[in-house]
Motif scaffolding. Structure first.
Motif, PDB file in Angstrom:
ATOM      1  N   TRP A  21      36.930  47.191  45.586  1.00 44.60           N
ATOM      2  CA  TRP A  21      36.866  45.922  45.580  1.00 44.60           C
ATOM      3  C   TRP A  21      37.205  44.818  44.325  1.00 44.60           C
ATOM      4  N   SER A  22      37.628  45.346  43.148  1.00 41.82           N
ATOM      5  CA  SER A  22      37.840  44.112  42.533  1.00 41.82           C
ATOM      6  C   SER A  22      39.445  44.234  42.051  1.00 41.82           C
ATOM      7  N   THR A  24      43.647  43.825  44.422  1.00 41.41           N
ATOM      8  CA  THR A  24      44.212  43.646  44.738  1.00 41.41           C
ATOM      9  C   THR A  24      44.602  44.780  45.805  1.00 41.41           C
ATOM     10  N   LYS A  27      40.988  44.322  48.415  1.00 42.37           N
ATOM     11  CA  LYS A  27      40.646  43.673  49.046  1.00 42.37           C
ATOM     12  C   LYS A  27      41.497  43.272  49.781  1.00 42.37           C
ATOM     13  N   THR A  96      36.289  36.271  52.293  1.00 44.80           N
ATOM     14  CA  THR A  96      35.886  36.317  50.918  1.00 44.80           C
ATOM     15  C   THR A  96      37.466  37.254  50.331  1.00 44.80           C
ATOM     16  N   ALA A  97      37.526  37.727  51.074  1.00 39.00           N
ATOM     17  CA  ALA A  97      38.875  38.989  50.468  1.00 39.00           C
ATOM     18  C   ALA A  97      40.100  37.572  50.795  1.00 39.00           C
ATOM     19  N   GLN A 100      40.160  35.495  47.803  1.00 38.54           N
ATOM     20  CA  GLN A 100      39.643  35.851  46.613  1.00 38.54           C
ATOM     21  C   GLN A 100      41.124  36.471  46.222  1.00 38.54           C
ATOM     22  N   ARG A 103      43.887  32.701  45.268  1.00 38.03           N
ATOM     23  CA  ARG A 103      44.000  32.182  44.142  1.00 38.03           C
ATOM     24  C   ARG A 103      44.025  33.808  43.193  1.00 38.03           C
ATOM     25  N   ARG A 104      44.164  34.660  43.436  1.00 39.28           N
ATOM     26  CA  ARG A 104      44.559  35.482  42.336  1.00 39.28           C
ATOM     27  C   ARG A 104      46.498  35.477  42.375  1.00 39.28           C
TER      28      ARG A 104
END
Length: 238
Positions: A21-22, A24, A27, A96-97, A100, A103-104
């Motif tokens: 999950w952490s 890329t 996700k 959510t993915a 995130q 943002r990344r």
């Protein structure tokens, strides 16, 4: 006495799911899998809508079947609540993915461009953003209209055919429905291709074929959803 800060967990101490999950890649995989779940529901929902062309008995009977499926093991409407729960989980994971990852991506290029080129990637990203907002707003309206019956002129549970006819006799409802479905089509076109690419299916050699497939699927779904409201509007379905 000063409080000591708790150190962040090192990557090696995380579980396999946590490490996935952490990342890329993880996700993007979550987006692809959750998107596939949502796509399957969209196709099933479209096929169910097309039963309106077979008449009132067909689509009303289909609605009753979904509510009565699994009885007495499942309560009345139990299957629908299972599906709704699965969809809610898929939507939450998908959004959510997506947030995130966005943002990344922004953190990866903190300095803005003096002159940002209009490339296909940025166009697709913008389309996905505004399309997602339109779809989310429409889903809320759609639930209040044809599921809860609060905004429907007929609004009788179980009388799906009558609710649909009462709804789509109003041109402005058909217009709003069209905007939402077209946004869904754009979202699906890019989402199907991106999802297959994240899962390793859309290799360089297959890119054109996958893009054509994504376009064909999105056009078919768009046409399928729009056929019913326009058929009601022009008196074909009544």
């Amino acid at each position: 006495m000063a409080l000591k800060s708790v150190p962040a967990r090192p990557p090696e101490s995380r579980t396999t799911v946590g490490r996935l999950w952490s990342s890329t890649v993880g996700k993007k995989a979550v987006m692809a899998v959750s998107g596939a779940v949502l796509l399957l529901y969209v196709v099933a929902h479209m096929v169910g809508n097309l039963k309106a062309f077979a008449g009132q008995e067909s689509i009303d009977g289909y609605s009753a079947f979904l509510r009565e499926f699994g009885q007495p093991i499942l309560p009345h409407g139990g299957l629908l609540w299972i599906v709704r729960t699965a969809l809610l989980v898929a939507v939450a994971a998908h959004m959510t993915a997506a947030i995130q990852l966005a943002r990344r991506a922004r953190r990866a290029r903190p300095a803005g461009y003096e002159r940002r080129p209009k490339v296909q990637g940025s166009y697709a990203a913008r389309t996905m953003r505004w399309g997602g907002v339109i779809i989310a707003l429409f889903v809320v309206y759609h639930l209040l209209d044809l599921t809860a019956g609060v905004l429907n002129p007929h609004g009788v549970q179980g009388e799906v055919h009558s609710n649909i006819v009462a709804d789509f006799q109003r041109w402005y409802v058909v217009l709003a429905y069209t905007v939402a479905v077209v946004a869904l089509g754009f979202h699906l076109r890019h989402g199907i291709y991106s999802g297959l690419r994240s899962l390793g299916v859309a290799s360089a050699a297959r890119a054109k074929a996958v893009k054509a497939t994504a376009l064909g699927v999105s056009v078919a779904i768009t046409a399928g959803f729009l056929s019913v409201p326009f058929a009601v509007l022009f008196g074909i379905v009544r």
